[in-house]
Scaffold this motif. Sequence first.
Motif, PDB file in Angstrom:
ATOM      1  N   ALA A 191       1.031  -8.005  10.534  1.00 11.54           N
ATOM      2  CA  ALA A 191       0.545  -6.825  11.579  1.00 11.54           C
ATOM      3  C   ALA A 191      -0.586  -6.569  11.350  1.00 11.54           C
ATOM      4  O   ALA A 191      -1.260  -6.617  10.455  1.00 11.54           O
ATOM      5  N   GLY A 192      -1.246  -5.942  12.300  1.00  8.68           N
ATOM      6  CA  GLY A 192      -2.511  -4.974  12.462  1.00  8.68           C
ATOM      7  C   GLY A 192      -2.581  -4.187  11.254  1.00  8.68           C
ATOM      8  O   GLY A 192      -1.625  -3.531  10.829  1.00  8.68           O
ATOM      9  N   GLY A 193      -3.718  -4.023  10.349  1.00 10.52           N
ATOM     10  CA  GLY A 193      -3.823  -3.242   9.323  1.00 10.52           C
ATOM     11  C   GLY A 193      -3.614  -3.788   8.015  1.00 10.52           C
ATOM     12  O   GLY A 193      -3.976  -3.324   7.002  1.00 10.52           O
ATOM     13  N   THR A 194      -2.924  -4.799   8.009  1.00 10.20           N
ATOM     14  CA  THR A 194      -2.429  -5.630   6.794  1.00 10.20           C
ATOM     15  C   THR A 194      -3.771  -6.397   6.124  1.00 10.20           C
ATOM     16  O   THR A 194      -4.286  -7.122   6.928  1.00 10.20           O
ATOM     17  N   PRO A 195      -4.023  -6.124   5.027  1.00  7.05           N
ATOM     18  CA  PRO A 195      -5.095  -6.765   4.194  1.00  7.05           C
ATOM     19  C   PRO A 195      -5.098  -8.272   4.097  1.00  7.05           C
ATOM     20  O   PRO A 195      -4.057  -8.715   3.716  1.00  7.05           O
ATOM     21  N   ALA A 196      -6.155  -8.897   4.441  1.00  8.18           N
ATOM     22  CA  ALA A 196      -6.047 -10.560   4.449  1.00  8.18           C
ATOM     23  C   ALA A 196      -6.925 -10.866   3.324  1.00  8.18           C
ATOM     24  O   ALA A 196      -8.114 -10.519   3.344  1.00  8.18           O
ATOM     25  N   GLY A 207      -5.149  -4.572  23.653  1.00  9.52           N
ATOM     26  CA  GLY A 207      -5.425  -3.541  22.370  1.00  9.52           C
ATOM     27  C   GLY A 207      -6.336  -4.018  21.346  1.00  9.52           C
ATOM     28  O   GLY A 207      -7.043  -5.051  21.650  1.00  9.52           O
ATOM     29  N   VAL A 208      -6.529  -3.161  20.478  1.00  8.87           N
ATOM     30  CA  VAL A 208      -7.325  -3.655  19.341  1.00  8.87           C
ATOM     31  C   VAL A 208      -6.588  -4.098  17.782  1.00  8.87           C
ATOM     32  O   VAL A 208      -5.529  -3.203  17.607  1.00  8.87           O
ATOM     33  N   LEU A 209      -6.824  -5.170  17.326  1.00  4.71           N
ATOM     34  CA  LEU A 209      -6.184  -5.646  16.293  1.00  4.71           C
ATOM     35  C   LEU A 209      -7.294  -5.353  15.041  1.00  4.71           C
ATOM     36  O   LEU A 209      -8.297  -6.290  14.973  1.00  4.71           O
ATOM     37  N   ARG A 210      -6.813  -4.683  14.122  1.00  2.00           N
ATOM     38  CA  ARG A 210      -7.814  -4.550  12.954  1.00  2.00           C
ATOM     39  C   ARG A 210      -7.213  -5.144  11.681  1.00  2.00           C
ATOM     40  O   ARG A 210      -6.101  -4.870  11.191  1.00  2.00           O
ATOM     41  N   THR A 211      -8.237  -5.929  10.953  1.00  7.29           N
ATOM     42  CA  THR A 211      -7.870  -6.409   9.714  1.00  7.29           C
ATOM     43  C   THR A 211      -8.733  -6.139   8.735  1.00  7.29           C
ATOM     44  O   THR A 211     -10.181  -6.828   8.770  1.00  7.29           O
ATOM     45  N   PRO A 212      -8.537  -5.585   7.475  1.00  9.62           N
ATOM     46  CA  PRO A 212      -9.449  -5.226   6.433  1.00  9.62           C
ATOM     47  C   PRO A 212      -9.401  -6.665   5.392  1.00  9.62           C
ATOM     48  O   PRO A 212      -8.265  -7.338   5.456  1.00  9.62           O
ATOM     49  N   ILE A 213     -10.347  -6.924   4.878  1.00 11.35           N
ATOM     50  CA  ILE A 213     -10.471  -8.375   4.260  1.00 11.35           C
ATOM     51  C   ILE A 213     -10.590  -7.575   2.639  1.00 11.35           C
ATOM     52  O   ILE A 213     -11.542  -6.973   2.165  1.00 11.35           O
ATOM     53  N   VAL A 214      -9.816  -8.567   1.938  1.00  7.10           N
ATOM     54  CA  VAL A 214      -9.673  -8.198   0.394  1.00  7.10           C
ATOM     55  C   VAL A 214      -9.959  -9.592  -0.421  1.00  7.10           C
ATOM     56  O   VAL A 214      -9.988 -10.643   0.126  1.00  7.10           O
ATOM     57  N   GLY A 215     -10.215  -9.193  -1.751  1.00  5.14           N
ATOM     58  CA  GLY A 215     -10.572 -10.368  -2.494  1.00  5.14           C
ATOM     59  C   GLY A 215      -9.175 -11.032  -2.977  1.00  5.14           C
ATOM     60  O   GLY A 215      -8.180 -10.877  -2.857  1.00  5.14           O
ATOM     61  N   PRO A 216      -9.443 -12.396  -3.635  1.00  7.33           N
ATOM     62  CA  PRO A 216      -8.405 -13.218  -3.966  1.00  7.33           C
ATOM     63  C   PRO A 216      -7.492 -12.694  -5.103  1.00  7.33           C
ATOM     64  O   PRO A 216      -6.272 -13.092  -5.268  1.00  7.33           O
ATOM     65  N   ASP A 217      -8.106 -11.572  -5.752  1.00  3.58           N
ATOM     66  CA  ASP A 217      -7.145 -10.860  -6.812  1.00  3.58           C
ATOM     67  C   ASP A 217      -5.913 -10.162  -6.058  1.00  3.58           C
ATOM     68  O   ASP A 217      -4.884  -9.571  -6.724  1.00  3.58           O
ATOM     69  N   GLN A 218      -6.039  -9.953  -4.702  1.00  5.02           N
ATOM     70  CA  GLN A 218      -5.026  -9.260  -3.819  1.00  5.02           C
ATOM     71  C   GLN A 218      -4.123 -10.161  -3.280  1.00  5.02           C
ATOM     72  O   GLN A 218      -3.435  -9.566  -2.316  1.00  5.02           O
ATOM     73  N   ARG A 219      -4.037 -11.405  -3.458  1.00  3.84           N
ATOM     74  CA  ARG A 219      -3.128 -12.104  -3.029  1.00  3.84           C
ATOM     75  C   ARG A 219      -1.743 -11.941  -3.636  1.00  3.84           C
ATOM     76  O   ARG A 219      -1.812 -11.501  -4.552  1.00  3.84           O
ATOM     77  N   PRO A 220      -0.703 -12.182  -3.053  1.00  8.45           N
ATOM     78  CA  PRO A 220       0.697 -12.067  -3.491  1.00  8.45           C
ATOM     79  C   PRO A 220       0.771 -12.634  -4.978  1.00  8.45           C
ATOM     80  O   PRO A 220       0.504 -13.728  -5.153  1.00  8.45           O
ATOM     81  N   ARG A 269     -16.096 -11.203   4.199  1.00 10.43           N
ATOM     82  CA  ARG A 269     -15.954 -11.203   2.588  1.00 10.43           C
ATOM     83  C   ARG A 269     -15.336 -10.033   2.288  1.00 10.43           C
ATOM     84  O   ARG A 269     -14.954  -9.149   3.079  1.00 10.43           O
ATOM     85  N   PRO A 270     -14.818  -9.744   0.965  1.00  9.20           N
ATOM     86  CA  PRO A 270     -14.106  -8.538   0.593  1.00  9.20           C
ATOM     87  C   PRO A 270     -14.747  -7.312   1.164  1.00  9.20           C
ATOM     88  O   PRO A 270     -16.070  -7.182   0.624  1.00  9.20           O
ATOM     89  N   GLY A 271     -14.114  -6.284   1.529  1.00  5.49           N
ATOM     90  CA  GLY A 271     -14.900  -4.915   1.890  1.00  5.49           C
ATOM     91  C   GLY A 271     -15.161  -5.139   3.505  1.00  5.49           C
ATOM     92  O   GLY A 271     -15.327  -3.952   4.031  1.00  5.49           O
ATOM     93  N   ASP A 272     -14.980  -6.145   4.131  1.00  7.27           N
ATOM     94  CA  ASP A 272     -15.295  -6.438   5.342  1.00  7.27           C
ATOM     95  C   ASP A 272     -14.009  -5.924   6.368  1.00  7.27           C
ATOM     96  O   ASP A 272     -12.886  -6.081   5.862  1.00  7.27           O
ATOM     97  N   VAL A 273     -14.383  -5.451   7.489  1.00  2.94           N
ATOM     98  CA  VAL A 273     -13.338  -5.194   8.541  1.00  2.94           C
ATOM     99  C   VAL A 273     -13.579  -6.033   9.732  1.00  2.94           C
ATOM    100  O   VAL A 273     -14.667  -5.721  10.220  1.00  2.94           O
ATOM    101  N   VAL A 274     -12.658  -6.676  10.277  1.00  2.00           N
ATOM    102  CA  VAL A 274     -12.681  -7.597  11.337  1.00  2.00           C
ATOM    103  C   VAL A 274     -11.531  -6.784  12.491  1.00  2.00           C
ATOM    104  O   VAL A 274     -10.525  -6.689  12.095  1.00  2.00           O
ATOM    105  N   GLU A 275     -12.140  -6.876  13.737  1.00  2.00           N
ATOM    106  CA  GLU A 275     -11.425  -6.281  14.687  1.00  2.00           C
ATOM    107  C   GLU A 275     -11.323  -7.362  16.156  1.00  2.00           C
ATOM    108  O   GLU A 275     -12.669  -7.776  16.282  1.00  2.00           O
TER     109      GLU A 275
END
Length: 277
Positions: A101-106, A264-277, A251-257
């Motif tokens: 869903a929107g808002g979930t870090p990728a 509407g607007v779909l917002r996704t923050p980007i994080v580093g590979p260390d935050q994978r499940p 890249r980590p720290g970016d936000v894509v919308e």
Amino acid sequence: MRLVGIRERRRVDVAVQIGDRVTPIAEVGDFYADLDHWLPQARRTDTGLLPVSHVDLAPPVPPSARVVCVGLNYRAHAAEGGFTPPEHPTVFGRWVASLTAGGTPAPVPAGEPGLDWEGEVAAVVGRRLTDADQASAAAAVLGYAAFNDLTARTAQKLTGQWTLGKNADRSGPMGPLVTADEVGDLADGLRVRTRVNGETVQDGNTRDMIFNVGELLSRISRTFTLEPGDVLATGTPEGVGYVRKPPRFLRPGDVVEVEIDRLGVLRTPIVGPDQRP
């Protein structure tokens, strides 16, 4: 009407969103198994029970859904990649496990310079389709959602098959489902914009699509039966990152919308590979 998924542990319910509140309707599998029963109940909902900020949002599709994506479906996007418009749709698959869903870090996968953005419209099927004609297929769409087909380009380009690069963890953010009666025909034109850290990087329109939704669903249904809850990602307009000079990636720290008219607007923050499940 706007539908979202809400997750509690392993259970996902479909809920109606009105403003900043939601009302659960039914477990997601039950909802799609009997839309004729649950949709009228959903339409009668006129107020929200729970603040949306207090629930864990999830894509409003069942775990059994097939996510069918279409590449090179905008004329300008095909041209920017050096391709001629395809004679037949370029179809590839995603797994439901990649949807969020929107808002979930990728997270950016290890070994990738970043993720590429692909803002697009997703259609969700509302009726079973087998060998359907275009008009019947178009009429079977339950609704539409903003979607971002985040792509791991290094993995995608290893072979002619795109599966690996299109199924990175949490790489398929999907917004609320807006019912088709409130969206209308994509051929009439919905503006599709993608922004990275506030900068517009894609600005297209669904009028530029090569294959319309009815045609796509009809063609797919000739090969396999589409079921309620299946998702069709209809392709992205021009402006993706890998064709730029130099290439540009999230890249980590970016936000894509992704912002789409009526969806509407779909917002996704980007994080580093260390935050994978």
